[in-house]
Write an enzyme that holds these catalytic residues in place. Structure first.
Site, PDB file in Angstrom:
ATOM      1  N   LYS A 185       0.845  -1.204   0.000  1.00 18.51           N
ATOM      2  CA  LYS A 185       0.000   0.000   0.000  1.00 18.51           C
ATOM      3  C   LYS A 185       0.879   1.252   0.000  1.00 18.51           C
ATOM      4  O   LYS A 185       1.534   1.572   0.977  1.00 18.51           O
ATOM      5  CB  LYS A 185      -0.914   0.061   1.230  1.00 18.51           C
ATOM      6  CG  LYS A 185      -1.930   1.193   1.041  1.00 18.51           C
ATOM      7  CD  LYS A 185      -2.526   1.708   2.308  1.00 18.51           C
ATOM      8  CE  LYS A 185      -2.033   3.031   2.779  1.00 18.51           C
ATOM      9  NZ  LYS A 185      -2.028   4.145   1.842  1.00 18.51           N
ATOM     10  N   GLU A 259       9.346   1.208  10.863  1.00 18.89           N
ATOM     11  CA  GLU A 259      10.420   2.161  10.508  1.00 18.89           C
ATOM     12  C   GLU A 259       9.797   3.543  10.596  1.00 18.89           C
ATOM     13  O   GLU A 259       9.026   3.933   9.716  1.00 18.89           O
ATOM     14  CB  GLU A 259      10.919   1.888   9.081  1.00 18.89           C
ATOM     15  CG  GLU A 259      11.610   0.558   8.889  1.00 18.89           C
ATOM     16  CD  GLU A 259      13.007   0.511   9.494  1.00 18.89           C
ATOM     17  OE1 GLU A 259      13.496   1.549   9.977  1.00 18.89           O
ATOM     18  OE2 GLU A 259      13.604  -0.572   9.503  1.00 18.89           O
ATOM     19  N   CYS A 293      13.528  10.537   6.530  1.00 19.14           N
ATOM     20  CA  CYS A 293      13.496  10.082   7.929  1.00 19.14           C
ATOM     21  C   CYS A 293      14.834  10.318   8.609  1.00 19.14           C
ATOM     22  O   CYS A 293      14.893  10.572   9.800  1.00 19.14           O
ATOM     23  CB  CYS A 293      13.117   8.609   7.989  1.00 19.14           C
ATOM     24  SG  CYS A 293      14.206   7.542   7.060  1.00 19.14           S
ATOM     25  N   GLU A 392       9.688  15.898  15.234  1.00 20.37           N
ATOM     26  CA  GLU A 392      10.067  15.767  13.830  1.00 20.37           C
ATOM     27  C   GLU A 392       9.205  16.720  12.994  1.00 20.37           C
ATOM     28  O   GLU A 392       7.974  16.657  13.047  1.00 20.37           O
ATOM     29  CB  GLU A 392       9.833  14.331  13.351  1.00 20.37           C
ATOM     30  CG  GLU A 392      10.250  14.130  11.906  1.00 20.37           C
ATOM     31  CD  GLU A 392       9.883  12.746  11.363  1.00 20.37           C
ATOM     32  OE1 GLU A 392       8.760  12.295  11.612  1.00 20.37           O
ATOM     33  OE2 GLU A 392      10.728  12.140  10.683  1.00 20.37           O
TER      34      GLU A 392
HETATM   35  P1  NAD Z   1       2.092   8.350   7.747  1.00 20.92           P
HETATM   36  O1  NAD Z   1       2.334   7.589   8.998  1.00 20.92           O
HETATM   37  O2  NAD Z   1       1.078   9.425   7.761  1.00 20.92           O
HETATM   38  O3  NAD Z   1       1.631   7.352   6.562  1.00 20.92           O
HETATM   39  C1  NAD Z   1       2.410   6.253   6.155  1.00 20.92           C
HETATM   40  C2  NAD Z   1       1.527   5.245   5.445  1.00 20.92           C
HETATM   41  O4  NAD Z   1       0.600   4.697   6.388  1.00 20.92           O
HETATM   42  C3  NAD Z   1       0.668   5.828   4.324  1.00 20.92           C
HETATM   43  O5  NAD Z   1       0.614   4.891   3.275  1.00 20.92           O
HETATM   44  C4  NAD Z   1      -0.687   5.991   4.976  1.00 20.92           C
HETATM   45  O6  NAD Z   1      -1.773   5.974   4.071  1.00 20.92           O
HETATM   46  C5  NAD Z   1      -0.723   4.767   5.866  1.00 20.92           C
HETATM   47  N1  NAD Z   1      -1.634   4.867   7.016  1.00 20.92           N
HETATM   48  C6  NAD Z   1      -2.128   5.968   7.601  1.00 20.92           C
HETATM   49  N2  NAD Z   1      -2.892   5.630   8.671  1.00 20.92           N
HETATM   50  C7  NAD Z   1      -2.860   4.283   8.754  1.00 20.92           C
HETATM   51  C8  NAD Z   1      -3.425   3.331   9.660  1.00 20.92           C
HETATM   52  N3  NAD Z   1      -4.183   3.708  10.690  1.00 20.92           N
HETATM   53  N4  NAD Z   1      -3.164   2.028   9.457  1.00 20.92           N
HETATM   54  C9  NAD Z   1      -2.364   1.618   8.434  1.00 20.92           C
HETATM   55  N5  NAD Z   1      -1.819   2.474   7.546  1.00 20.92           N
HETATM   56  C10 NAD Z   1      -2.060   3.785   7.706  1.00 20.92           C
HETATM   57  O7  NAD Z   1       3.497   8.900   7.288  1.00 20.92           O
HETATM   58  P2  NAD Z   1       3.827   9.845   6.063  1.00 20.92           P
HETATM   59  O8  NAD Z   1       3.405  11.243   6.362  1.00 20.92           O
HETATM   60  O9  NAD Z   1       3.365   9.217   4.796  1.00 20.92           O
HETATM   61  O10 NAD Z   1       5.443   9.759   6.046  1.00 20.92           O
HETATM   62  C11 NAD Z   1       6.260  10.536   6.844  1.00 20.92           C
HETATM   63  C12 NAD Z   1       6.809   9.761   8.010  1.00 20.92           C
HETATM   64  O11 NAD Z   1       7.467   8.577   7.572  1.00 20.92           O
HETATM   65  C13 NAD Z   1       7.870  10.552   8.765  1.00 20.92           C
HETATM   66  O12 NAD Z   1       7.663  10.432  10.147  1.00 20.92           O
HETATM   67  C14 NAD Z   1       9.168   9.874   8.353  1.00 20.92           C
HETATM   68  O13 NAD Z   1      10.228  10.042   9.266  1.00 20.92           O
HETATM   69  C15 NAD Z   1       8.725   8.456   8.230  1.00 20.92           C
HETATM   70  N6  NAD Z   1       9.674   7.673   7.426  1.00 20.92           N
HETATM   71  C16 NAD Z   1      10.441   6.733   8.066  1.00 20.92           C
HETATM   72  C17 NAD Z   1      11.394   5.998   7.344  1.00 20.92           C
HETATM   73  C18 NAD Z   1      12.272   4.974   8.029  1.00 20.92           C
HETATM   74  O14 NAD Z   1      12.845   4.141   7.327  1.00 20.92           O
HETATM   75  N7  NAD Z   1      12.436   5.012   9.342  1.00 20.92           N
HETATM   76  C19 NAD Z   1      11.527   6.214   5.967  1.00 20.92           C
HETATM   77  C20 NAD Z   1      10.735   7.178   5.351  1.00 20.92           C
HETATM   78  C21 NAD Z   1       9.805   7.908   6.096  1.00 20.92           C
END
Ligand code: NAD
Length: 492
Positions: A185, A259, A293, A392
């Protein structure tokens, strides 16, 4: 791939009309205009995708193929990604707003490398066997313990918007190489290159049902997480979402990898090569407009060189070419969305209201006027507990704190609930070793920014995540250790 942008779910080896008529608008960050109207996979489409993955896991050839045969397919997918590199990179740049040069030369290249790396890693991953014995109640038994590593079954892979193709393949590589099937997804903010992976998989003759892609909003993700037929969830995203993923997976006791976010410090000591450090710090925070991230979003600089170092940093920022992500010369594009830019603005406004000084940026540029641009920003004179220092931001904002002693630098660096990465800039090897040992982050880079050997563990300590990815760490996650114990000897 030179045709209309595909926006439908990919299920059972082909693009399908979703079961629900729902859609969402995918906006192009550089223009603020609609890029695509994408299917929002609802519970029925998700259930179909999981059923296709289940069938391929339980009755299909994929888990039973040799690692070598699976590797051949994954390598063909990598070939497909490389063949369409420019097209995929351009699509990624339009969808995410990252400069096309970064998308093509880094993200797309890395996507192919991720698949090739795990195709090879799974083949050379030897499994364990040990001889032993059991002597009890007069028995004299000898054992051969064999630990096999069969695949888990069906994996759910949920990824954010900042590097879709790179993060999708970073998870898909080990999941598929180990013999699992999956449902991917992508984020609703940038789903297009992940949807395009379906076509690449089909061209590479990945058996139907092994990879399924369901674009959608948060509900699509939670439907996957809570579905009883999904065996494991690899989630990349924010801390708050990570918590709800873990809670959702608890009901059926799924294996979970998280992650999550970071607030990674850059520690610059007076003895560092300051020019190299300035270039590294600038890249660590302003690459991808801070939407990474591992962004080094907190600068901790030794007081005696702080002013000189900040001047060098401003010089680095002055050289960034801000503009259209589709221009090969652009270094710095827009943020992902209007809402995200507002969030970044609110952090800056709150810090300034509390007395912070803006050294550069702190607003949108005059040019480009369209889209969600926000200038590279440095905030100085913050209070240590300011939200901009602690939370963050996931945007192009670097906060500055000064220190006089090494102990103070370590204490400032560790004053965070996150524990993803840290960057150390020093010319003293003893200091590098000493400080690296004391930092409570899962990864420490010394005099470098985010160089990756894909065998090493990538992940977060504290609230930055759970589990590790890379090499054998990923393969361990995606397999179930299974003991087969064989005996011989006397049993009385
Ligand atoms: P997010 O948590 O809002 O969304 C991530 C994904 O989860 C999306 O596909 C979203 O549709 C889905 N999602 C949302 N609510 C959900 C739920 N209740 N259940 C299951 N899936 C759900 O994050 P974002 O804004 O897309 O990305 C930014 C974040 O990602 C930042 O905090 C960044 O640091 C982190 N990130 C971490 C890494 C790593 O490897 N540690 C890498 C890239 C980004």
């Amino acid at each position: 791939m030179e045709r209309q942008i595909e926006t439908r779910p990919f299920v059972g080896g082909r693009y399908v009309e979703p079961d629900e008529p729902r859609t969402f608008i995918d906006v192009e960050p550089a223009s603020g205009r609609e890029l695509a109207l994408v299917a929002n996979a609802g519970p029925k489409t998700v259930a179909h995708a999981i059923a296709a993955a289940r069938e391929a896991a339980d009755g299909g050839p994929w888990p039973r193929m040799s690692a070598e045969t699976r590797a051949n397919v994954l390598n063909r997918m990598a070939d497909g990604i490389e063949k369409h590199a420019r097209e995929l990179g351009t699509l990624e740049a339009r969808d995410v707003g990252k400069p096309v040069s970064e998308c093509v030369n880094h993200d797309v290249a890395r996507a192919a490398r991720n698949l090739r790396f795990f195709a090879a890693a799974a083949q050379s991953w030897t499994q364990e066997a040990s001889f032993g014995d059991a002597k009890f109640l007069g028995a004299d038994l000898h054992l051969l313990n064999v630990t096999a590593r069969p695949p888990l079954g069906v994996g759910a892979i949920i990824i954010p918007w900042n590097s879709p193709l790179m993060l999708a393949t970073w998870n898909l590589g080990p999941c598929l190489a180990a013999g699992n099937t999956c449902v991917l997804k992508p984020s609703e903010l940038a789903p297009l290159t992940c949807i395009a992976l379906g076509e690449i998989a089909a061209e590479a003759k990945l058996p139907p049902g092994v990879l399924n892609v369901v674009p959608g909003l948060a509900d699509t993700g939670s439907a996957l997480v809570t579905h009883p037929d999904v065996d494991a969830v690899a989630f990349t995203g924010g801390v708050a979402t990570g918590r709800s993923v873990m809670a959702g997976a608890a009901e059926s006791l799924k294996r979970v990898m998280l992650e999550l976010g970071g607030k990674s410090p850059n520690l610059v000591f007076a003895d560092a090569d300051l020019k190299r450090a300035a270039s590294g710090v600038a890249r660590s925070i302003f690459r991808s407009q801070g939407q990474s991230c591992v962004a080094g979003s907190r600068l901790l600089v030794e007081s005696q060189v702080a002013d000189r170092f900040l001047a060098m940093l401003l010089d680095e920022i002055g050289r960034l070419r801000i503009g259209d992500p589709l221009d090969d010369k652009t270094d710095y594009g827009p943020l992902i969305s209007a809402a995200h830019r507002e969030r970044v603005r609110s952090f800056v406004a709150e810090a300034v209201a509390a007395g912070a000084e803006i050294l550069t940026g702190g607003k949108a540029p005059e040019h480009p006027a369209e889209g969600f641009y926000y200038l590279p920003t440095i905030l100085d004179r913050l209070t240590p507990r300011s939200r901009a220092v602690c939370e963050e931001i996931f945007g192009p904002v670097l906060t500055v704190e000064r220190f006089d002693e090494e102990d103070e630098a370590v204490a400032l660096a560790n004053a965070s609930r996150y524990g993803l990465a840290a960057y150390l800039w020093t010319s003293k090897i003893e200091r590098a070793l000493r400080v690296a040992d004391r930092l409570k982050t899962a990864m420490v880079w010394v005099n470098s920014f985010f160089l990756r050997d894909l065998r090493t563990p990538f992940g977060g300590a504290r609230q930055s995540g759970l589990g590790r990815q890379g090499g054998r760490y990923s393969l361990e996650f995606w397999t179930e250790p299974k003991l087969v114990c064989m005996t011989w000897g006397e049993e009385k």
